[in-house]
Design a protein around this motif. Structure first.
Motif, short mmCIF file in Angstrom:
data_model
loop_
_atom_site.label_atom_id
_atom_site.label_comp_id
_atom_site.label_asym_id
_atom_site.label_seq_id
_atom_site.Cartn_x
_atom_site.Cartn_y
_atom_site.Cartn_z
N ASP A 237 0.91 -0.91 0.39
CA ASP A 237 -0.28 -0.21 0.16
C ASP A 237 0.29 1.03 -0.42
N GLU A 238 2.39 1.03 0.46
CA GLU A 238 3.24 1.84 0.50
C GLU A 238 4.21 2.87 -0.88
N ASP B 253 5.15 -4.84 -7.62
CA ASP B 253 4.10 -5.40 -7.24
C ASP B 253 4.40 -7.02 -6.10
N ARG C 127 11.20 0.57 -6.77
CA ARG C 127 10.42 0.89 -7.83
C ARG C 127 11.12 -0.53 -8.39
N HIS D 144 4.57 3.14 -4.15
CA HIS D 144 3.77 3.31 -5.80
C HIS D 144 5.01 4.08 -6.77
N THR D 145 5.92 3.49 -6.16
CA THR D 145 6.96 4.18 -7.17
C THR D 145 6.78 3.38 -8.91
N LYS D 146 6.99 4.18 -10.09
CA LYS D 146 7.41 3.57 -11.26
C LYS D 146 8.44 3.30 -11.87
#
Length: 382
Positions: free
Chosen positions: A259-260, A351, A331, A262-264
């Protein structure tokens, strides 16, 4: 001589099949609490008996169920011992790779020093020739210094003109002496540096040989231990290993870590992930860095080299030299370093999943990022 790097890649693995494998695996790994499909429990004796009540078992079936499995705690002890042996082999592999990398650098430095020594010797020979010509000229004038010859001259004009040449000659002589001295000192230093590099190279050769011996010993011991197990014991051992990885990954995901994150991926990170993905199915071979086989850091270093970002060869140096990143900030493309001694490394692909070259006897594959103890995360393209 290094390990065999010509293992044949399994045939029939197309790009589409690989892509499907990755997508499916990543989808499964992304769900907290369902990171891996929970290993199926072994059928109970009563279930086996009821299943076989309607028909008499064949001789082959009877033979296949004749092995009495030891208690799980005994197989867990075997698994722990195998883990220690393969861990020791991984540590030794890192030492071997470090020695090999250092040897390459030292050899290159020795070559450069040898070139400097050759150039310096040529320069020294030229300077000595100039000094010899100056000495010959002095001999032809009766051995008198230029200053004495001028003082004996009857021509004032010649004396004044010559005085300038004497000063120039004295400066040139002093310059020649300084250059000769400096060149000789440089040559002496080059020779000392070359000797030092040779000594390091020899020490590295011994360290490399010792690491190679330890790797082979540990792998041989692990293979010998595994060879004493019956087929069903090996199957149960593999099941216990999957259960342990599943539990570790589930516990990691249940912390809410995804949930923490989120970096692409960066552009270079995408290239590194694409490279690693294309290696799925290739065998682990200690000391290998492709193209047919890899060890853990061989895979990660080559993945980033393909992205145009050279990084250290070993997992230990990757941990030491690359920028450290918080797990929540990682990431795709970042490297996850495992165990307190940084003896294993894998490439994060997003993921909650990694691509890794696990250990001898295994192939490059996808696993849960939390299935092993995480030391930290590093970013090659910081």
């Amino acid at each position: 001589m290094g390990p065999d790097k010509h293992t044949v890649r399994p045939a029939g693995r197309g790009i589409l099949a690989t892509a499907v494998t990755v997508v499916c695996a990543v989808t499964v790994l992304a769900a907290p609490g369902t990171a891996f499909a929970a290993p199926s429990p072994s059928p109970s004796p009563s279930a086996s008996a009821s299943a076989g009540a309607s028909a008499s078992p064949s001789p082959s079936a009877s033979a296949s169920t004749s092995v009495t499995l030891p208690p799980d705690k005994d197989l867990e002890a075997v698994r722990d011992k195998l883990d220690r042996l393969y861990h020791d082999a991984a540590v030794a592999t890192d030492a071997y790779n470090a020695a090999e990398e250092a040897a390459a650098k030292q050899s290159a430095e020795i070559v450069e020093l040898a070139k400097k020594i050759v150039q310096g010797q040529r320069k020294l020979d030229g300077l000595k020739a100039r000094a010899g010509r100056a000495a010959a000229a002095q001999y032809r004038t009766g051995g008198l210094p230029d200053t004495a010859q001028l003082l004996l001259s009857d021509n004032p004009s010649q004396f004044l003109d010559g005085a300038g040449r004497v000063l120039q000659g004295e400066r040139a002589t002093k310059g020649l002496i300084r250059e000769l001295t400096q060149t000789q000192q440089d040559l002496k230093q080059y020779a000392a540096d070359a000797a030092d590099q040779w000594n390091k190279l020899e020490a590295g050769r011994k360290a490399k040989a010792a690491a190679k011996k330890k790797i082979k010993q540990r792998i041989a011991a692990a293979e010998k231990l595994e060879s004493t197990l019956e087929k069903k014991q090996k199957e149960r051992l593999a099941e216990l290993e999957r259960e342990a990885a599943y539990q570790a990954q589930t516990a990691w995901l249940d912390t809410g870590i995804l949930d923490e994150i989120h970096t692409k991926a960066s552009a270079a990170g995408k290239k590194a992930v694409a490279f690693a993905t294309a290696q799925i199915g290739k065998p682990y071979v200690w000391g290998a860095e492709g193209p047919d086989s890899y060890d853990c850091s061989g895979l990660t270093s080559q993945a980033w080299a393909s992205a145009g970002q050279p990084i250290p060869r070993t997992s230990e140096e990757q941990w030491k030299q690359l920028r450290h990143i918080d797990v929540k900030d990682m990431r795709p493309g970042d490297l996850i370093i495992y165990y307190d001694d940084a003896s294993h490394v894998a490439l994060y692909i997003g993921d909650g999943a990694i691509i890794q070259a696990p250990r001898p006897g295994r192939t490059v594959s996808i696993a849960g990022a939390g299935s092993m103890p995480i030391l930290g995360v590093v970013r090659p393209d910081a």
